[in-house]
Design a protein around this motif. Sequence first.
Motif, PDB file in Angstrom:
ATOM      1  N   ALA A 137       0.817  -1.214   0.000  1.00  0.00           N
ATOM      2  CA  ALA A 137       0.000   0.000   0.000  1.00  0.00           C
ATOM      3  C   ALA A 137       0.848   1.260   0.000  1.00  0.00           C
ATOM      4  N   THR A 138       2.048   1.186   0.563  1.00  0.00           N
ATOM      5  CA  THR A 138       2.900   2.378   0.703  1.00  0.00           C
ATOM      6  C   THR A 138       4.086   2.385  -0.254  1.00  0.00           C
ATOM      7  N   GLY A 139       4.477   1.214  -0.741  1.00  0.00           N
ATOM      8  CA  GLY A 139       5.661   1.126  -1.577  1.00  0.00           C
ATOM      9  C   GLY A 139       6.953   1.230  -0.800  1.00  0.00           C
ATOM     10  N   ALA A 140       6.878   1.195   0.528  1.00  0.00           N
ATOM     11  CA  ALA A 140       8.072   1.313   1.364  1.00  0.00           C
ATOM     12  C   ALA A 140       8.918   0.044   1.270  1.00  0.00           C
ATOM     13  N   PRO A 141      10.238   0.177   1.256  1.00  0.00           N
ATOM     14  CA  PRO A 141      11.103  -1.004   1.233  1.00  0.00           C
ATOM     15  C   PRO A 141      11.008  -1.760   2.551  1.00  0.00           C
ATOM     16  N   VAL A 142      11.216  -3.067   2.480  1.00  0.00           N
ATOM     17  CA  VAL A 142      11.168  -3.918   3.672  1.00  0.00           C
ATOM     18  C   VAL A 142      12.575  -4.376   4.019  1.00  0.00           C
ATOM     19  N   LEU A 143      13.000  -4.085   5.247  1.00  0.00           N
ATOM     20  CA  LEU A 143      14.313  -4.527   5.721  1.00  0.00           C
ATOM     21  C   LEU A 143      14.130  -5.727   6.640  1.00  0.00           C
ATOM     22  N   PRO A 144      14.579  -6.922   6.228  1.00  0.00           N
ATOM     23  CA  PRO A 144      14.492  -8.082   7.123  1.00  0.00           C
ATOM     24  C   PRO A 144      15.461  -7.913   8.286  1.00  0.00           C
ATOM     25  N   VAL A 145      15.008  -8.252   9.482  1.00  0.00           N
ATOM     26  CA  VAL A 145      15.829  -8.080  10.687  1.00  0.00           C
ATOM     27  C   VAL A 145      15.843  -9.387  11.477  1.00  0.00           C
ATOM     28  N   ALA A 146      17.006  -9.759  11.962  1.00  0.00           N
ATOM     29  CA  ALA A 146      17.134 -10.956  12.794  1.00  0.00           C
ATOM     30  C   ALA A 146      17.645 -10.564  14.176  1.00  0.00           C
ATOM     31  N   MET A 147      16.837 -10.832  15.196  1.00  0.00           N
ATOM     32  CA  MET A 147      17.273 -10.671  16.577  1.00  0.00           C
ATOM     33  C   MET A 147      17.941 -11.974  17.004  1.00  0.00           C
ATOM     34  N   ILE A 148      19.107 -11.868  17.603  1.00  0.00           N
ATOM     35  CA  ILE A 148      19.889 -13.051  17.970  1.00  0.00           C
ATOM     36  C   ILE A 148      20.039 -13.150  19.493  1.00  0.00           C
ATOM     37  N   ASP A 149      19.597 -14.274  20.062  1.00  0.00           N
ATOM     38  CA  ASP A 149      19.800 -14.610  21.484  1.00  0.00           C
ATOM     39  C   ASP A 149      19.045 -13.719  22.475  1.00  0.00           C
ATOM     40  N   THR A 150      18.113 -12.893  22.018  1.00  0.00           N
ATOM     41  CA  THR A 150      17.386 -12.052  22.983  1.00  0.00           C
ATOM     42  C   THR A 150      16.510 -12.883  23.920  1.00  0.00           C
ATOM     43  N   GLU A 151      16.090 -14.072  23.473  1.00  0.00           N
ATOM     44  CA  GLU A 151      15.251 -14.919  24.328  1.00  0.00           C
ATOM     45  C   GLU A 151      16.042 -15.508  25.495  1.00  0.00           C
ATOM     46  N   LYS A 152      17.375 -15.508  25.403  1.00  0.00           N
ATOM     47  CA  LYS A 152      18.207 -16.066  26.463  1.00  0.00           C
ATOM     48  C   LYS A 152      18.462 -15.062  27.590  1.00  0.00           C
ATOM     49  N   ILE A 153      18.193 -13.793  27.313  1.00  0.00           N
ATOM     50  CA  ILE A 153      18.457 -12.763  28.312  1.00  0.00           C
ATOM     51  C   ILE A 153      17.483 -12.856  29.483  1.00  0.00           C
ATOM     52  N   GLN A 154      16.216 -13.071  29.163  1.00  0.00           N
ATOM     53  CA  GLN A 154      15.213 -13.191  30.222  1.00  0.00           C
ATOM     54  C   GLN A 154      14.175 -14.236  29.812  1.00  0.00           C
ATOM     55  N   PRO A 155      14.510 -15.522  29.985  1.00  0.00           N
ATOM     56  CA  PRO A 155      13.572 -16.594  29.618  1.00  0.00           C
ATOM     57  C   PRO A 155      12.286 -16.492  30.435  1.00  0.00           C
TER      58      PRO A 155
END
Length: 266
Positions: A137-155
């Motif tokens: 709808a906007t034509g905005a580019p999409v930047l794929p992002v990967a969060m790494i190990d954030t689930e290990k900080i506070q399970p």
Amino acid sequence: MKVTIGGPLKLAFRPWVEGLENVPAEGAAILASNHLSFSDSFFLPAVLDRKVTFIAKAEYFTTPGVKGRMTAAFFKGVGQLPVDRSGARGAGEAAIKSGIDVLERGELFGIYPEGTRSPDGRLYRGKPGGLARVALATGAPVLPVAMIDTEKIQPPGKVMPKLMRPGIRIGKPLDFSRYQGMEHDRFVLRAVTDEVMYEIMKLSGQEYVDMYATAMKRQLSEAAKAEKEAEKAAKAALARAEKEQAEKEKQEKQEQEKQERRRTEP
């Protein structure tokens, strides 16, 4: 947020970042990220110079009392937008409208295509509605992002966070202008979403599961419930068996006493 939370967050956890050069210095863009932890919405904006706007359920902004007002102030401060989940189509339409509004102002819009946090650290199928429709709808580019190990900080269940270095990988922008005007074609929405999820998978290294995270959470909840009921049934059966055994022993003892009295009678 960047001063009061972002600075101390970066100082304490020292998150590493790859691909910052892929984030445009100005103009609209969509940051489509995997979702491992509640903290994802803090670490990602903290490492960027620009403001990132995410969406949050309206209940965070309308809860009464002192705690409710503090919660509302906090979410407003970190750039979250309230989304009213009531109405015919609920949060989906509200989220899409919110995302379009943010991007039309030339800002960064953050979204989690999985729709909810991963229950086990794996990458789940992206929901085709929000991300793809906002992008087309906007034509905005999409930047794929990967969060790494954030689930290990506070399970889940842990109160104190673990001090460790999470990571963030930001991929090259994806252009979906070839699908412009086709935001109501469900096959196009599926194709756009799957392409983004594939790029996230390559960045994160996560195992991909071709089902929705909400469905997996439901399965896990039902399995936990069934296990709890089975455990309850097993305890009840054991209690009945113990009661029956005690009753049997009592009867045997009474019978022995009765026979003993008969032998001792004159």
